[in-house]
Design an enzyme around this catalytic site. Structure first.
Site, mmCIF file in Angstrom:
data_model
loop_
_atom_site.group_PDB
_atom_site.id
_atom_site.type_symbol
_atom_site.label_atom_id
_atom_site.label_comp_id
_atom_site.label_asym_id
_atom_site.label_seq_id
_atom_site.Cartn_x
_atom_site.Cartn_y
_atom_site.Cartn_z
ATOM 1 N N GLN A 241 0.506 -1.145 0.154
ATOM 2 C CA GLN A 241 -0.132 -0.253 -0.025
ATOM 3 C C GLN A 241 0.786 1.394 -0.127
ATOM 4 O OE1 GLN A 241 -2.352 -0.837 3.580
ATOM 5 N NE2 GLN A 241 -0.381 -1.102 4.585
ATOM 6 N N HIS A 271 -9.015 5.565 20.021
ATOM 7 C CA HIS A 271 -8.129 4.227 20.658
ATOM 8 C C HIS A 271 -8.675 4.344 22.201
ATOM 9 C CE1 HIS A 271 -5.531 5.290 17.020
ATOM 10 N NE2 HIS A 271 -5.856 3.927 17.154
ATOM 11 N N ASP A 315 0.067 -7.180 12.012
ATOM 12 C CA ASP A 315 0.029 -6.096 10.785
ATOM 13 C C ASP A 315 0.765 -6.666 9.507
ATOM 14 O OD1 ASP A 315 0.248 -3.678 9.021
ATOM 15 O OD2 ASP A 315 -0.989 -2.863 11.027
ATOM 16 N N ASP A 349 -0.276 -11.742 7.539
ATOM 17 C CA ASP A 349 -1.814 -11.624 7.107
ATOM 18 C C ASP A 349 -2.742 -12.283 8.679
ATOM 19 O OD1 ASP A 349 -4.153 -11.456 5.067
ATOM 20 O OD2 ASP A 349 -4.549 -13.412 6.165
ATOM 21 N N ASP A 369 -8.597 -4.020 14.583
ATOM 22 C CA ASP A 369 -8.394 -2.318 14.387
ATOM 23 C C ASP A 369 -8.075 -2.403 12.707
ATOM 24 O OD1 ASP A 369 -8.236 0.399 14.395
ATOM 25 O OD2 ASP A 369 -6.378 0.292 15.303
#
Length: 508
Positions: A241, A271, A315, A349, A369
């Site tokens: 990305q 948060h 992540d 992933d 999140d």
């Protein structure tokens, strides 16, 4: 005979290269349009369909070219090189300065596609005239054409885009088309009538492509600045990305693929409710799993609980976690949370992590999140099967919270997530908070045992969230409630993506 064989091989090489270039242009236009407009399925579908149609038009037009085939082929390669090489920068400029982005996009597709459609018919006739035997010519040229297309489709996502970005990739591939025209010019100069003119055009255009590659970062920085309100202080294209960091006075903002992830001025609201609500509802808080949240801001809030012994952060993009671990502005904001001993980072992933971990270790709290479900890739992380995997990784008394988009701006998407979580978790409690940089933002609190929301005691108060306003976040206005029956989101039927994209169009 020997010269014909040599000429045949050089033209096969030409076919391979131009086919790869053609595929990259197609992927570039689709990717840039997905980045700027969203809805990647629509952008790729339109680009592929229109590109194929334009190629058919080019093939049809080739029948009107009867003489000077080499000259025409060089003209086509120069034109494709110039149009393709400048395609990315023109699309970005159109998005910043013009209202008719689609017109520029469609024009590029049609023009490049038509020219590409001329390439193979011209090469076929050239090879047939020089090597003879139509059967061998057709089989050979299409073989190299398809192999070249495969090479381009593999090189684009794995090498070109991650390493070079949109602008440099376009300039490089444009230079390759120009290089092919120069290669043909020198290899077959006795068949070509305007060699001096072609050389001048190729050298000037090639110099433009090289300069474009050398100064692509400057160009990208200048154009990207027009996409964002504040000054761009960091920009990176990772394998997954586009990351952009902006700053205005004390306001630092992170964007991923053009979508805001947080503003330092108000991220604490988001948060605090994401973390402290489920942490307060959980009976144990020793092991916490955070899916997404590579900015470390959720980790910062979790670390406020002394009983927490282990935090696993999953992540996919190492570029995100490394940026937020090392950049001074974000590190100050997340208080260096990504360097804490209690934290272990998994750059993989989330779906696969949950599958591999199921049954091995259960978590007391899971915080989901993830970015908004604006693509089919992210949509997978909002399906019933994904939440089933979350449930399998959650202890019997554990609690989960899920980022769920806006109940006001994307109401159907928010309540679709609610219904989808309910398929896998017995008790689900929607709640929301006003975040100025986002608007009204929603979450789902889910558990395997009932939670007495009205008796919930906040274990950690924050700048926004206190015991006094805790109950208010579970209240919804009438205009934010679901007005219709919504379908559950699944891998085979991505209804959430449809709801989300419809909401985006309604608020454009």
């Amino acid at each position: 005979m020997q010269e014909k064989k040599f000429s045949y091989r050089r033209l096969m090489f030409t076919t391979f290269v131009i086919s790869g270039c053609s595929m990259v242009y197609e992927l570039l236009i689709s990717s840039v349009s997905s980045y700027l407009l969203g809805d990647s399925i629509l952008q790729f579908s339109i680009t592929i369909g229109l590109y194929m149609c334009a190629m058919g038009l080019g093939s049809y037009l080739s029948k009107f070219i009867k003489t000077q085939l080499f000259d025409w082929f060089i003209f086509v390669e120069i034109s494709v090189g110039i149009l393709g090489g400048t395609s990315s920068i023109l699309l970005f400029l159109a998005n910043v300065y013009l209202e008719s982005y689609s017109l520029v996009m469609y024009s590029e597709i049609v023009l490049i596609g038509t020219l590409v459609g001329l390439e193979i018919p011209l090469l076929t006739r050239i090879i047939e005239e020089n090597a003879g035997n139509l059967r061998i010519t057709l089989s050979s040229i299409f073989s190299f054409d398809y192999i070249g297309g495969l090479a381009g489709s593999i090189a684009f996502p794995l090498l070109l885009l991650p390493q070079l970005g949109y602008f440099s990739t376009a300039f490089l591939v444009g230079a390759m088309n120009l290089g092919i025209s120069l290669f043909i010019l020198y290899s077959y100069r006795r068949y070509i009538g305007r060699t001096a003119l072609w050389k001048i055009i190729i050298y000037i255009s090639g110099a433009g492509m090289i300069l474009g590659m050398l100064f692509s970062e400057n160009l990208a920085s200048g154009i990207e600045q027009g996409l964002y309100r504040d000054k761009v202080i960091y920009s990176e294209q990772t394998p997954y990305q586009k990351l952009v960091l902006t700053k205005h006075k004390d306001d630092v903002r992170l964007y991923i693929n053009g979508n805001i992830q947080f503003s330092s001025m108000d991220e604490y609201r988001y948060h605090e409710v994401l973390v402290h609500v489920p942490m307060s509802a959980a009976k144990k808080r020793e092991k916490v799993l955070i899916l997404g949240g590579g900015d470390g801001l959720a980790v910062r809030e979790v670390l406020k609980y002394k009983e927490v012994q282990q935090i696993d952060l999953v992540d996919l993009d190492a570029g995100v976690t490394e940026l937020c671990r090392s950049h001074k502005d974000i590190k100050k904001l997340n208080e260096g949370s990504l360097d804490r001993a209690k934290l272990k980072i998994y750059n993989e992933d989330a779906y696969e992590f949950l599958e591999n971990n199921a049954g091995k270790a259960l978590y007391d709290v899971i915080l989901v999140d993830m970015p908004d479900p604006n693509s089919e890739t992210v949509n997978k992380l909002y399906t019933d099967l994904f939440y089933r995997l979350c449930s399998r990784n959650l202890s019997d008394e554990g609690v989960m919270a899920v980022q769920s988009t806006s109940p006001y701006y994307a109401g159907d998407a928010f309540w679709c997530i609610h219904e989808t979580v309910k398929q896998e978790m017995p008790f689900v409690y929607p709640y929301h908070v006003q975040v100025p940089s986002f608007g009204d933002w929603g979450f789902q609190l889910a558990s395997k045992t009932e939670i007495q929301i009205e008796n919930l005691t906040l274990q950690q108060e924050g700048k926004f969230l206190t015991q006094d306003n805790l109950q208010g976040i579970f209240l919804f206005g009438e205009d934010e409630r679901s007005k219709k029956e919504l379908e559950v989101n699944s891998l085979s039927s991505p209804k959430l993506l449809q709801y989300y994209l419809e909401a985006e169009k309604n608020w454009e």
